[in-house]
Design a protein around this motif. Structure first.
Motif, PDB file in Angstrom:
ATOM      1  N   SER A  98      36.201  60.417  44.816  1.00 11.18           N
ATOM      2  CA  SER A  98      36.112  58.972  44.982  1.00 11.18           C
ATOM      3  C   SER A  98      37.484  58.480  45.437  1.00 11.18           C
ATOM      4  CB  SER A  98      35.667  58.292  43.678  1.00 11.18           C
ATOM      5  OG  SER A  98      35.357  56.932  43.898  1.00 11.18           O
ATOM      6  N   THR A  99      37.716  57.196  45.334  1.00 14.10           N
ATOM      7  CA  THR A  99      39.013  56.622  45.669  1.00 14.10           C
ATOM      8  C   THR A  99      39.149  55.305  44.923  1.00 14.10           C
ATOM      9  OG1 THR A  99      40.516  56.083  47.513  1.00 14.10           O
ATOM     10  CG2 THR A  99      38.227  55.339  47.709  1.00 14.10           C
ATOM     11  N   MET A 100      40.338  54.737  44.916  1.00 10.84           N
ATOM     12  CA  MET A 100      40.578  53.483  44.211  1.00 10.84           C
ATOM     13  C   MET A 100      40.423  52.311  45.179  1.00 10.84           C
ATOM     14  SD  MET A 100      41.015  54.996  41.420  1.00 10.84           S
ATOM     15  CE  MET A 100      41.240  53.554  40.357  1.00 10.84           C
ATOM     16  N   VAL A 101      39.643  51.312  44.750  1.00  7.80           N
ATOM     17  CA  VAL A 101      39.382  50.136  45.577  1.00  7.80           C
ATOM     18  C   VAL A 101      39.646  48.874  44.757  1.00  7.80           C
ATOM     19  CG1 VAL A 101      37.683  51.369  46.971  1.00  7.80           C
ATOM     20  CG2 VAL A 101      36.928  50.036  44.983  1.00  7.80           C
ATOM     21  N   PHE A 102      39.618  47.731  45.443  1.00  6.57           N
ATOM     22  CA  PHE A 102      39.785  46.433  44.789  1.00  6.57           C
ATOM     23  C   PHE A 102      38.419  45.768  44.628  1.00  6.57           C
ATOM     24  CE2 PHE A 102      43.930  46.123  47.439  1.00  6.57           C
ATOM     25  CZ  PHE A 102      44.541  47.075  46.634  1.00  6.57           C
ATOM     26  N   ILE A 103      38.126  45.300  43.446  1.00 10.57           N
ATOM     27  CA  ILE A 103      36.925  44.515  43.183  1.00 10.57           C
ATOM     28  C   ILE A 103      37.393  43.088  42.907  1.00 10.57           C
ATOM     29  CG2 ILE A 103      34.947  44.227  41.651  1.00 10.57           C
ATOM     30  CD1 ILE A 103      35.164  47.342  41.211  1.00 10.57           C
ATOM     31  N   VAL A 104      36.979  42.164  43.765  1.00  8.34           N
ATOM     32  CA  VAL A 104      37.487  40.786  43.707  1.00  8.34           C
ATOM     33  C   VAL A 104      36.332  39.816  43.483  1.00  8.34           C
ATOM     34  CG1 VAL A 104      39.429  41.369  45.214  1.00  8.34           C
ATOM     35  CG2 VAL A 104      37.317  40.459  46.222  1.00  8.34           C
ATOM     36  N   PRO A 150      38.686  34.696  46.865  1.00  8.98           N
ATOM     37  CA  PRO A 150      39.446  33.443  46.954  1.00  8.98           C
ATOM     38  C   PRO A 150      40.956  33.620  47.060  1.00  8.98           C
ATOM     39  CG  PRO A 150      38.579  33.779  44.735  1.00  8.98           C
ATOM     40  CD  PRO A 150      37.920  34.789  45.615  1.00  8.98           C
ATOM     41  N   LYS A 151      41.497  34.741  46.587  1.00  5.95           N
ATOM     42  CA  LYS A 151      42.943  34.956  46.675  1.00  5.95           C
ATOM     43  C   LYS A 151      43.320  35.772  47.915  1.00  5.95           C
ATOM     44  CE  LYS A 151      43.933  32.777  42.854  1.00  5.95           C
ATOM     45  NZ  LYS A 151      44.572  33.371  41.661  1.00  5.95           N
ATOM     46  N   ALA A 152      42.338  36.068  48.777  1.00  5.35           N
ATOM     47  CA  ALA A 152      42.576  36.791  50.038  1.00  5.35           C
ATOM     48  C   ALA A 152      43.341  38.098  49.793  1.00  5.35           C
ATOM     49  CB  ALA A 152      43.319  35.917  51.037  1.00  5.35           C
ATOM     50  N   LEU A 153      42.826  38.907  48.888  1.00  2.64           N
ATOM     51  CA  LEU A 153      43.465  40.177  48.530  1.00  2.64           C
ATOM     52  C   LEU A 153      42.892  41.282  49.411  1.00  2.64           C
ATOM     53  CD1 LEU A 153      43.290  39.726  44.659  1.00  2.64           C
ATOM     54  CD2 LEU A 153      45.164  39.107  46.200  1.00  2.64           C
ATOM     55  N   ARG A 154      43.722  41.810  50.307  1.00  2.00           N
ATOM     56  CA  ARG A 154      43.227  42.784  51.280  1.00  2.00           C
ATOM     57  C   ARG A 154      43.952  44.130  51.229  1.00  2.00           C
ATOM     58  NH1 ARG A 154      39.737  39.690  53.534  1.00  2.00           N
ATOM     59  NH2 ARG A 154      40.163  37.481  53.929  1.00  2.00           N
ATOM     60  N   ASP A 155      45.136  44.162  50.619  1.00  2.14           N
ATOM     61  CA  ASP A 155      45.878  45.420  50.568  1.00  2.14           C
ATOM     62  C   ASP A 155      46.770  45.423  49.334  1.00  2.14           C
ATOM     63  OD1 ASP A 155      46.602  47.964  51.380  1.00  2.14           O
ATOM     64  OD2 ASP A 155      47.205  47.348  53.398  1.00  2.14           O
ATOM     65  N   TRP A 156      47.405  46.567  49.091  1.00  2.00           N
ATOM     66  CA  TRP A 156      48.269  46.693  47.917  1.00  2.00           C
ATOM     67  C   TRP A 156      49.378  45.645  47.912  1.00  2.00           C
ATOM     68  CZ3 TRP A 156      46.766  49.676  43.998  1.00  2.00           C
ATOM     69  CH2 TRP A 156      45.865  50.703  44.251  1.00  2.00           C
ATOM     70  N   SER A 157      49.881  45.297  49.075  1.00  2.00           N
ATOM     71  CA  SER A 157      50.950  44.303  49.150  1.00  2.00           C
ATOM     72  C   SER A 157      50.493  42.936  48.652  1.00  2.00           C
ATOM     73  CB  SER A 157      51.473  44.186  50.591  1.00  2.00           C
ATOM     74  OG  SER A 157      50.404  43.878  51.473  1.00  2.00           O
ATOM     75  N   ASP A 158      49.187  42.670  48.683  1.00  2.00           N
ATOM     76  CA  ASP A 158      48.666  41.395  48.196  1.00  2.00           C
ATOM     77  C   ASP A 158      48.563  41.356  46.680  1.00  2.00           C
ATOM     78  OD1 ASP A 158      48.275  40.324  50.819  1.00  2.00           O
ATOM     79  OD2 ASP A 158      46.429  41.501  50.987  1.00  2.00           O
ATOM     80  N   ASP A 210      42.091  38.314  38.744  1.00  2.00           N
ATOM     81  CA  ASP A 210      41.694  38.048  40.125  1.00  2.00           C
ATOM     82  C   ASP A 210      41.162  39.302  40.804  1.00  2.00           C
ATOM     83  OD1 ASP A 210      42.719  35.285  40.199  1.00  2.00           O
ATOM     84  OD2 ASP A 210      44.684  36.247  40.021  1.00  2.00           O
ATOM     85  N   VAL A 211      41.585  40.462  40.320  1.00  2.00           N
ATOM     86  CA  VAL A 211      41.182  41.714  40.945  1.00  2.00           C
ATOM     87  C   VAL A 211      41.109  42.815  39.892  1.00  2.00           C
ATOM     88  CG1 VAL A 211      43.599  42.183  41.602  1.00  2.00           C
ATOM     89  CG2 VAL A 211      41.740  43.427  42.738  1.00  2.00           C
ATOM     90  N   LEU A 212      40.047  43.581  39.953  1.00  2.00           N
ATOM     91  CA  LEU A 212      39.888  44.793  39.146  1.00  2.00           C
ATOM     92  C   LEU A 212      40.121  45.976  40.066  1.00  2.00           C
ATOM     93  CD1 LEU A 212      38.789  46.523  36.722  1.00  2.00           C
ATOM     94  CD2 LEU A 212      36.499  46.126  37.673  1.00  2.00           C
ATOM     95  N   ILE A 213      41.035  46.860  39.705  1.00  4.64           N
ATOM     96  CA  ILE A 213      41.268  48.068  40.496  1.00  4.64           C
ATOM     97  C   ILE A 213      40.564  49.217  39.789  1.00  4.64           C
ATOM     98  CG2 ILE A 213      42.960  49.592  41.564  1.00  4.64           C
ATOM     99  CD1 ILE A 213      44.972  47.313  41.460  1.00  4.64           C
TER     100      ILE A 213
END
Length: 334
Positions: free
Chosen positions: A118-124, A129-137, A210-213
Motif C-alpha cells: 500500500s502507500t500513505m495518502v491524505f484523507i481530507v 477546504p484547506k486545499a491540501l495537495r502535498d506534504w508541503s501543505d 483537517d487531514v488524516l494520514i
C-alpha cells in the motif's frame, strides 16, 4: 440386557466420533496490526473453506488486532500466536531477535514475505477546504494532522518516514532539512492516536483534524463505514511503499503441532483468491494480472522504499525510533 448393550454402543460411537472430530479440528491465532481486521474478516472464511477441501480438516481461526508494535511485544511476552501478519518489517525483526521467528523469515515466502503493498495518502474533509495537495501543505501553520503514534505503530512510522523521505528529495534536501520538515508535521498533530483505526475514529467520528494520514486501503474502509461523501482522498506527489510482512512463530507452532496449517494459512495469501481479496480490500496485490484488473482503484503514485532511502528497517528504527533517536529529539521540542 440387549437394550443396555445397545445404549453403551451408541454412547461409545458418539464418544469416538467426538474424539475424531476434535482430532480433525485445529486452532490458529493470527496476531495482526490494527487496520487489518476487515481484510482477515474476509480472508479467514475463504481459507477455512479451502483447507477443508484440500485437507479435510476444520480449522478455527482467531484474530488479535492492535497497534503493530504493541502486538509484537505481546507475542514476545507470551501471547501464543501461530502467525504474525504485520505492517512493518521492524516488528517481525524484533520477534526474530527474540528467537520466536526465523532470522530469514523474509525468504520463507515470496516478495520479502509481503503478500501485498500500500502507500500513505491524505484523507481530507469533503471539498478539501484547506486545499491540501502535498506534504508541503500539511506542514503549514494552522493545519491539524491526525496520525497514530510514530513510536508505537507501523502506520505512524510510515507517515514519519514518508514525510522525511519527501523532504530529503526536495532541492537542497538533507537530514537537517528533513528533520525540520518532520518537526513541523508533528507540531501540527494535536494528539497521537493509539493505532490506525483509532486515528480514523478521531478524524471521522470526533471530527478532529483537517487531514488524516493513513494507508491507501484505509480510505475504502472509511467509505464503507461512513460513506464516500464524507471525505476525499489526496495522493501526494511522492510517498512511501508500505509492505506487510508475515511470518510463522516457530516456537508456538512447534509446541502446538500447527506448523503445517500455519504454513498453508500464509501461503494462501499469494493464491489467486488471496490476491483477489487483497485487491477487494484496497491493498495492492503482488499478482500483476490481478493488479492490472484493479488499476482503476489504484492510481499511479511515485513511491520510495525504506531500503532505498533509509538503508532498511533496522537502520531506520535505530536512527529514528529508538530512545533518544530523531523522533524523541523532535518530540521534546514539540
Amino acid at each position: 440386557m440387549f437394550q443396555v448393550i445397545r445404549q453403551l454402543l451408541v454412547a461409545l460411537a458418539a464418544f469416538l466420533f467426538a474424539g475424531l472430530a476434535l482430532a480433525q479440528s485445529v486452532s490458529l491465532l493470527n496476531v495482526s496490526y490494527d487496520v487489518a481486521r476487515d481484510f482477515y474478516k474476509d480472508y479467514n472464511p475463504m481459507f477455512q473453506k479451502h483447507w477443508k477441501a484440500v485437507a479435510g480438516e476444520t480449522i478455527e481461526l482467531k484474530q488479535s488486532h492492535a497497534g503493530s508494535s504493541k502486538q509484537v511485544r505481546a507475542v514476545a511476552d507470551g501471547l501464543d500466536a501461530d502467525v504474525v501478519t504485520m505492517n512493518q518489517a521492524s516488528d517481525v525483526d524484533f520477534l526474530a531477535e527474540k528467537g520466536l521467528v526465523a532470522k530469514d523469515y523474509a525468504r520463507k515466502f515470496p516478495n520479502n514475505a509481503s503478500p501485498y503493498t500500500s502507500t500513505m495518502v491524505f484523507i481530507v474533509r469533503k471539498g478539501n477546504p484547506k486545499a491540501l495537495r502535498d506534504w508541503s501543505d500539511v506542514v503549514k501553520p494552522g493545519i491539524q494532522v491526525v496520525l497514530p503514534h510514530p513510536k508505537n505503530t507501523g502506520n505512524g512510522r510510515y507517515t514519519y518516514l514518508a514525510a522525511w523521505g519527501y523532504a530529503l528529495r526536495q532541492p537542497g534536501g538533507n537530514d537537517r532539512t528533513a528533520q525540520d520538515f518532520v518537526s513541523r508535521l508533528l507540531k501540527n498533530a494535536p494528539l497521537f492516536a493509539a493505532g490506525g483505526r483509532d486515528a480514523t475514529t478521531t478524524f471521522m467520528q470526533r471530527k478532529i483534524g483537517d487531514v488524516l494520514i493513513s494507508f491507501e486501503s484505509e480510505a475504502e474502509l472509511i467509505a464503507r463505514e461512513f460513506g464516500k461523501g464524507e471525505f476525499e482522498v489526496v495522493y501526494p506527489s511522492l510517498s512511501i511503499l508500505t509492505e506487510f510482512p508475515v511470518a510463522i512463530v516457530d516456537k508456538v507452532v512447534d509446541k502446538k503441532g500447527t506448523r503445517k496449517q500455519a504454513q498453508a494459512y500464509l501461503d494462501y495469501l499469494w493464491s489467486a483468491a488471496g490476491q483477489e481479496n487483497a485487491a477487494q480490500n484496497y491493498l495492492r496485490p503482488r499478482d500483476a494480472e490481478i493488479l492490472r484488473r484493479y488499476a482503476a482503484q489504484f492510481p499511479a503514485i511515485r513511491t520510495f522504499t525504506v531500503d532505498e532511502v533509509f538503508g532498511g528497517w533496522a537502520k531506520a528504527s535505530s536512527t529514528h525510533f529508538k530512545d533518544g533517536g530523531s523522533f524523541d529529539q523532535i518530540y521534546q521540542q514539540k
